[in-house]
Design an enzyme around this catalytic site. Structure first.
Site, PDB file in Angstrom:
ATOM      1  N   CYS A 230      37.998  36.530  40.966  1.00  0.00           N
ATOM      2  CA  CYS A 230      37.507  36.627  39.587  1.00  0.00           C
ATOM      3  C   CYS A 230      36.187  35.875  39.524  1.00  0.00           C
ATOM      4  O   CYS A 230      35.303  36.118  40.332  1.00  0.00           O
ATOM      5  CB  CYS A 230      38.546  36.113  38.599  1.00  0.00           C
ATOM      6  SG  CYS A 230      39.022  34.378  38.831  1.00  0.00           S
ATOM      7  N   ARG A 235      41.736  33.489  36.840  1.00  0.00           N
ATOM      8  CA  ARG A 235      42.303  34.801  36.555  1.00  0.00           C
ATOM      9  C   ARG A 235      42.840  35.448  37.829  1.00  0.00           C
ATOM     10  O   ARG A 235      43.876  36.126  37.812  1.00  0.00           O
ATOM     11  CB  ARG A 235      41.254  35.699  35.891  1.00  0.00           C
ATOM     12  CG  ARG A 235      40.908  35.299  34.472  1.00  0.00           C
ATOM     13  CD  ARG A 235      39.734  36.089  33.917  1.00  0.00           C
ATOM     14  NE  ARG A 235      38.467  35.689  34.489  1.00  0.00           N
ATOM     15  CZ  ARG A 235      37.297  36.252  34.206  1.00  0.00           C
ATOM     16  NH1 ARG A 235      37.249  37.275  33.351  1.00  0.00           N
ATOM     17  NH2 ARG A 235      36.182  35.820  34.751  1.00  0.00           N
TER      18      ARG A 235
END
Length: 292
Positions: A230, A235
């Site tokens: 990410c 994430r």
């Protein structure tokens, strides 16, 4: 040995948070303090406790042992992690502690928001836990990808970009409402496919069902390694958790250097725009502009 489910509910936490060998750990990102904690929870700051104090790197094994020992955590304890922001920080901590071999890790499904939505109690009192001598662990580096792994994997393995669509396309370098990173190039890694992180959770922050998650990856080639990335590794750790812990896919690694590292490298194969038809692992010559 039967492996426990890595996801627990708020009801499970309410029943077991006072068990002798269960330790609730709230992960924060160093932002404004919360309005209280789940009773019995200790706290770790992702930026100061779970990163190397000098390098932009994971902490070394001695630092991990000292951090866990200072919280009174032993190697046989059940660590239940949770955080805000759809558990981004909690899954990052889960990944890191899995790298360092802690055996019994759980994640509170939906994180802090789920606990509060169900009327869970909050407190400003911290538990008093005597420190332990947590043994210095050995890292399992098969769970971590480096920039070399990503560069070598272009066109050969599954590279999954889990950022927002504008980040993937190169329209911006950060999520909405986050100031732009001026030191990185916008775009994505050459041959990376887009699987945004929010495909994996419901609006309430809880994970989607196994059937829904398997459907997301129905066409993913699971015979080759998979690397997820990410912007800074939060994430991507959530998607790593889904693939590795919930779906049990083999050979899945988190690239925690992510776009802050890759997008700043001189000469990196950065691509702007959508992935051309056929440009997945080992396929057609790409057609987008490459920003070196």
């Amino acid at each position: 040995m039967t492996r426990h489910s890595p996801v627990v509910t708020a009801d499970w936490v309410a029943r077991h948070r006072s068990d002798e060998h269960v330790v609730l750990v709230e992960i924060t990102d160093g932002g404004p303090g919360p309005t209280g904690w789940i009773p019995g929870a200790v706290s770790l700051n992702w930026r100061t406790d779970l990163q190397h104090p000098v390098r932009r790197d994971v902490p070394d094994a001695a630092q991990i042992a000292a951090t866990l020992g200072s919280l009174g955590i032993g190697p046989d304890d059940t660590i239940v992690l949770y955080s805000g922001n759809s558990n981004w920080w909690a899954t990052a901590a889960f990944w890191l502690l899995r790298v360092y071999g802690h055996r019994d890790l759980r994640l509170l499904d939906g994180g802090r928001a789920r606990w509060e939505a169900q009327g869970g109690e909050l407190t400003f009192r911290r538990p008093e836990r005597p420190p332990t001598a947590y043994p210095v662990p050995t890292a399992d580096l098969s769970l971590r990808a480096t920039r070399t792994d990503v560069l070598d994997g272009i066109g050969r393995i599954n590279l999954l970009d889990v950022r927002s669509l504008p980040e993937y396309l190169g329209d911006r370098t950060t999520p909405p409402d986050v100031p732009e990173d001026l030191h990185v190039r916008p775009g994505h890694v050459q041959s990376a496919q887009h699987f945004p992180w929010d495909l994996h959770v419901r609006p309430d922050g809880c994970f989607r069902t196994p059937e829904e998650l398997r459907a997301v990856y129905a066409e993913l080639d699971t015979t080759v390694p998979t690397v997820v990335y990410c912007r800074i590794g939060w994430r991507s750790s959530l998607v790593w958790f889904v693939l590795h812990e919930l779906l049990g896919l083999p050979n899945v690694r988190n690239y925690d250097g992510s776009w802050q590292e890759f997008g700043a490298m001189v000469g990196a194969p950065v691509v702007r725009g959508p992935l051309p038809w056929g440009e997945v692992r080992g396929t057609n010559e790409r057609k987008e502009t490459v920003d070196a």
